[in-house]
Design a protein around this motif. Sequence first.
Motif, mmCIF file in Angstrom:
data_model
loop_
_atom_site.group_PDB
_atom_site.id
_atom_site.type_symbol
_atom_site.label_atom_id
_atom_site.label_comp_id
_atom_site.label_asym_id
_atom_site.label_seq_id
_atom_site.Cartn_x
_atom_site.Cartn_y
_atom_site.Cartn_z
ATOM 1 N N TYR A 105 0.730 -1.228 -0.014
ATOM 2 C CA TYR A 105 -0.103 -0.119 0.142
ATOM 3 C C TYR A 105 0.885 1.401 0.050
ATOM 4 C CZ TYR A 105 -3.895 2.899 1.001
ATOM 5 O OH TYR A 105 -4.792 4.093 0.916
ATOM 6 N N THR A 106 2.143 1.252 0.824
ATOM 7 C CA THR A 106 2.917 2.444 0.718
ATOM 8 C C THR A 106 3.561 2.538 -0.603
ATOM 9 O OG1 THR A 106 3.653 1.858 2.937
ATOM 10 C CG2 THR A 106 4.862 3.171 1.667
ATOM 11 N N TYR A 107 3.767 1.640 -1.447
ATOM 12 C CA TYR A 107 4.328 1.752 -2.714
ATOM 13 C C TYR A 107 3.108 2.212 -3.893
ATOM 14 C CZ TYR A 107 8.847 -0.106 -1.966
ATOM 15 O OH TYR A 107 10.265 -0.355 -1.441
ATOM 16 N N SER A 108 1.982 1.899 -3.377
ATOM 17 C CA SER A 108 0.877 2.170 -4.358
ATOM 18 C C SER A 108 0.544 3.801 -4.070
ATOM 19 C CB SER A 108 -0.415 1.497 -3.806
ATOM 20 O OG SER A 108 -1.490 1.958 -4.605
ATOM 21 N N ILE A 109 0.587 4.191 -2.926
ATOM 22 C CA ILE A 109 0.416 5.666 -2.717
ATOM 23 C C ILE A 109 1.595 6.403 -3.147
ATOM 24 C CG2 ILE A 109 0.293 7.709 -1.084
ATOM 25 C CD1 ILE A 109 -1.148 5.740 0.890
ATOM 26 N N LEU A 110 2.665 5.841 -3.211
ATOM 27 C CA LEU A 110 3.879 6.693 -3.886
ATOM 28 C C LEU A 110 4.089 6.731 -5.262
ATOM 29 C CD1 LEU A 110 7.005 4.965 -1.744
ATOM 30 C CD2 LEU A 110 6.434 7.393 -1.991
ATOM 31 N N GLY A 111 3.577 5.659 -5.964
ATOM 32 C CA GLY A 111 3.091 5.669 -7.355
ATOM 33 C C GLY A 111 2.187 6.753 -7.684
ATOM 34 N N ASN A 112 1.103 6.559 -6.884
ATOM 35 C CA ASN A 112 -0.053 7.968 -7.132
ATOM 36 C C ASN A 112 0.419 9.313 -6.909
ATOM 37 O OD1 ASN A 112 -1.794 5.728 -7.457
ATOM 38 N ND2 ASN A 112 -2.565 6.096 -5.285
ATOM 39 N N ILE A 113 1.321 9.396 -5.893
ATOM 40 C CA ILE A 113 2.194 10.662 -5.824
ATOM 41 C C ILE A 113 3.171 11.015 -7.027
ATOM 42 C CG2 ILE A 113 3.805 12.070 -4.463
ATOM 43 C CD1 ILE A 113 2.766 10.738 -2.056
ATOM 44 N N SER A 114 3.832 10.045 -7.507
ATOM 45 C CA SER A 114 4.675 10.369 -8.695
ATOM 46 C C SER A 114 3.939 10.702 -9.847
ATOM 47 C CB SER A 114 5.443 9.078 -8.878
ATOM 48 O OG SER A 114 6.396 8.828 -7.892
ATOM 49 N N ILE A 115 2.733 9.777 -10.137
ATOM 50 C CA ILE A 115 1.699 10.454 -11.075
ATOM 51 C C ILE A 115 1.418 11.910 -10.991
ATOM 52 C CG2 ILE A 115 -0.657 10.255 -12.218
ATOM 53 C CD1 ILE A 115 -0.319 7.310 -11.867
ATOM 54 N N ASP A 116 0.989 12.518 -9.859
ATOM 55 C CA ASP A 116 0.525 13.861 -9.545
ATOM 56 C C ASP A 116 1.715 14.950 -9.852
ATOM 57 O OD1 ASP A 116 -1.870 12.920 -8.664
ATOM 58 O OD2 ASP A 116 -1.229 13.080 -6.547
ATOM 59 N N ALA A 123 6.929 6.305 -10.971
ATOM 60 C CA ALA A 123 5.738 5.828 -10.595
ATOM 61 C C ALA A 123 5.473 4.254 -11.070
ATOM 62 C CB ALA A 123 4.487 6.404 -11.314
ATOM 63 N N ILE A 124 6.102 3.914 -12.081
ATOM 64 C CA ILE A 124 5.860 2.512 -12.870
ATOM 65 C C ILE A 124 6.790 1.747 -11.654
ATOM 66 C CG2 ILE A 124 6.798 0.953 -14.424
ATOM 67 C CD1 ILE A 124 5.655 3.078 -16.301
ATOM 68 N N ASP A 125 7.911 2.230 -11.179
ATOM 69 C CA ASP A 125 9.043 1.477 -10.378
ATOM 70 C C ASP A 125 8.214 1.134 -8.938
ATOM 71 O OD1 ASP A 125 10.993 1.301 -12.397
ATOM 72 O OD2 ASP A 125 11.951 3.356 -11.534
ATOM 73 N N HIS A 126 7.356 2.161 -8.536
ATOM 74 C CA HIS A 126 6.697 2.058 -7.295
ATOM 75 C C HIS A 126 5.635 1.036 -7.434
ATOM 76 C CE1 HIS A 126 8.969 5.156 -5.279
ATOM 77 N NE2 HIS A 126 8.482 6.248 -6.050
ATOM 78 N N TYR A 127 4.757 0.913 -8.530
ATOM 79 C CA TYR A 127 3.800 -0.049 -8.697
ATOM 80 C C TYR A 127 4.376 -1.299 -8.773
ATOM 81 C CZ TYR A 127 0.500 3.864 -9.435
ATOM 82 O OH TYR A 127 -0.201 4.964 -9.033
ATOM 83 N N ASN A 128 5.490 -1.697 -9.375
ATOM 84 C CA ASN A 128 6.065 -2.794 -9.508
ATOM 85 C C ASN A 128 6.775 -3.362 -8.259
ATOM 86 O OD1 ASN A 128 5.658 -3.153 -12.190
ATOM 87 N ND2 ASN A 128 7.829 -2.332 -13.022
ATOM 88 N N ASN A 129 7.122 -2.521 -7.450
ATOM 89 C CA ASN A 129 7.715 -2.743 -6.090
ATOM 90 C C ASN A 129 6.477 -3.364 -5.322
ATOM 91 O OD1 ASN A 129 10.614 -2.210 -6.346
ATOM 92 N ND2 ASN A 129 10.248 -0.156 -6.014
ATOM 93 N N GLY A 130 5.301 -2.545 -5.313
ATOM 94 C CA GLY A 130 4.247 -2.862 -4.692
ATOM 95 C C GLY A 130 3.656 -4.369 -4.868
ATOM 96 N N LEU A 131 3.695 -4.693 -6.299
ATOM 97 C CA LEU A 131 3.206 -5.919 -6.598
ATOM 98 C C LEU A 131 4.171 -6.999 -6.097
ATOM 99 C CD1 LEU A 131 2.592 -5.163 -10.547
ATOM 100 C CD2 LEU A 131 0.889 -5.754 -8.828
ATOM 101 N N GLN A 132 5.221 -6.699 -5.691
ATOM 102 C CA GLN A 132 6.079 -7.884 -4.813
ATOM 103 C C GLN A 132 5.589 -8.345 -3.565
ATOM 104 O OE1 GLN A 132 10.262 -7.316 -4.871
ATOM 105 N NE2 GLN A 132 9.927 -5.495 -5.913
ATOM 106 N N TYR A 133 4.742 -7.408 -3.109
ATOM 107 C CA TYR A 133 4.208 -7.586 -1.663
ATOM 108 C C TYR A 133 2.755 -7.812 -1.684
ATOM 109 C CZ TYR A 133 8.921 -5.833 -1.036
ATOM 110 O OH TYR A 133 10.413 -5.582 -1.118
ATOM 111 N N ALA A 134 1.922 -7.480 -2.725
ATOM 112 C CA ALA A 134 0.631 -7.470 -2.644
ATOM 113 C C ALA A 134 -0.018 -8.702 -2.324
ATOM 114 C CB ALA A 134 0.062 -6.613 -3.713
ATOM 115 N N TYR A 135 -1.059 -8.652 -1.416
ATOM 116 C CA TYR A 135 -2.041 -9.775 -1.576
ATOM 117 C C TYR A 135 -2.972 -9.689 -2.893
ATOM 118 C CZ TYR A 135 -0.760 -10.455 3.561
ATOM 119 O OH TYR A 135 -0.357 -10.880 4.688
ATOM 120 N N PRO A 136 -3.508 -11.120 -3.005
ATOM 121 C CA PRO A 136 -4.239 -11.121 -4.513
ATOM 122 C C PRO A 136 -5.497 -9.909 -4.622
ATOM 123 C CG PRO A 136 -3.748 -13.299 -3.589
ATOM 124 C CD PRO A 136 -3.512 -12.324 -2.404
ATOM 125 N N ASP A 137 -6.167 -9.595 -3.653
ATOM 126 C CA ASP A 137 -6.969 -8.669 -3.667
ATOM 127 C C ASP A 137 -6.749 -7.388 -3.988
ATOM 128 O OD1 ASP A 137 -8.799 -10.717 -2.946
ATOM 129 O OD2 ASP A 137 -9.137 -9.890 -1.056
#
Length: 551
Positions: A105-116, A123-137
């Motif tokens: 979730y932290t990486y998700s918000i960092l991605g959103n901030i990078s988009i802003d 932003a893409i790097d943050h989303y990719n990092n977040g995918l390493q730790y995300a639960y399926p939902d």
Amino acid sequence: MPKLIVAIFISLLCLGATAQAQATKEDDYDRGYRYLYDKVLDSAYFLLDNYISTGKDSLKKGKAYLYIGEILWNTGDLYGAEEYLAGSLRFLNDVDSAHREHLSYTYSILGNISIDLQQYTEAIDHYNNGLQYAYPDFVPELMNGKATTLQKMKRYADALAVYDSLRKLPFSSYSLLARIVDNTAYTKWLASPGYNALPDFHWAKQLRKDSGHQWGLNASYAHLAEFHTARHPDSALYYSQKMLATAQALGSTEDVLQALDKLVRLSPDAGRKNAFYDQYKFLRDSMQRSKDTTRSRFAMIRYEVQKSKADNLELQQENRQQRLWMWGLTGAAILGIAGIRNRHNKRRKKIKQEADNSIRHERLKTSQKVHDVVANGLYNIMNELEHSPAINREPMLNKIEDLYEKSRNISYEEPLPPQAAGFPAKVHALLSSFSNEHTRVIIVGNQPAFWNQTSPLQQQQLQLVLNELMVNMKKHSSASNVSVIFKQEHRNGFVLYKDDGQGLPANHVAGNGLQNTVNRINGIDGAITFGKTPKGGLAVDISFPLHTANT
């Protein structure tokens, strides 16, 4: 609309936490978490920030940083949000399963901030990092953020590839399916304006109606209005009106602004167009004032928390020193004359060594300053003499005189003039460079929206003034906490400086540094006042008329 994702995620976390029986007494984190769930953000901010200063549990600290970063993002303080989210990453452990969902979730918000901030690669790097730790939902949220970033980069084929991957995942709700269908159609239309996206747009809209997903329905209206703008302006106007009504019902200020902007451009009647524009301008200004007020309030909370921490540390230090004195006296009584003499000799040696080190340090500082100003200046003159085919006597004398003046005023040498591009980052780097283990610097409102309304001369002079204030703080005030707030009201800019140091004495006579500061502000038609905070620190208020950075 990303706010919906934020709200859903927080709600799930809060519901899960409140369902567990508390084995220990509530601490500041637990109370702050409860206030966050109840949307009492001031109290949540204060308690979570206090836990960061005093708490011991690394998971709670990581989550406290995360939630404060999220609060700051929602108020538009992007740099402050990034600072707290970076703190979250320091405390969350990627090998601990209890930490992984919060990392994603932290990486998700960092991605959103990078988009802003339009930093799409980050932003893409943050989303990719977040995918390493995300639960399926949570995986679809991160993949959708990545696809949105690729879309904004006009890498439509890559974005569609991500959306195709999303379509292969099992859908937990019709609202998620509608979102993917809608975004995929929108991306295909952006890639090829001749593409007929209407069937998929209407399908997504119907899915959202059937599932009662009003936030998603608002997104459908926005895409339909944009699609029809060039082809059928009357349809675009209809969907813009639907979007406005839905956004007002949801209380989404940002979506109301977006709908009003569309209506201003699409309304054929001049009277209604002006009415929509007046609504748009009033709401935009009100939202900006609200964000500025909220950011300032949070800055004061951070300031008070850090001040309280500093006071506690000072009290602990005083108690520790008192105990040391008691032990020293007891030891002296036991050891007698021999012990006292030995301690005295050691103390005298230590004082002499500290004095020698201090003298050596001052000599080194002076030598470094002479090198920076005099040696570099002489080198430039020598280099010009060596390589110039002819020597112009008058300019050369002027340069030598300038070097002489700089050598007399080494302590007040000014930095290079700033450039307009990337100026908020330069100001952030300047102020942050004075932050260390003894002094914390809090920065609020240092945003492009503020600096874009200043001229290059104002930027240059304000940077020099800020540097002088920070150097003065560093040299004289012994401050533990410093806050610098940038805000705008009624076409005027304000820079508000406060610290908790010694402040200016009553009989203080301004030296060259502070007098130069006053002159610089006067030079941009501004005003500056020096005062004291309620606790005796220095308070400096600067005001000046706003311009445009490009003029």
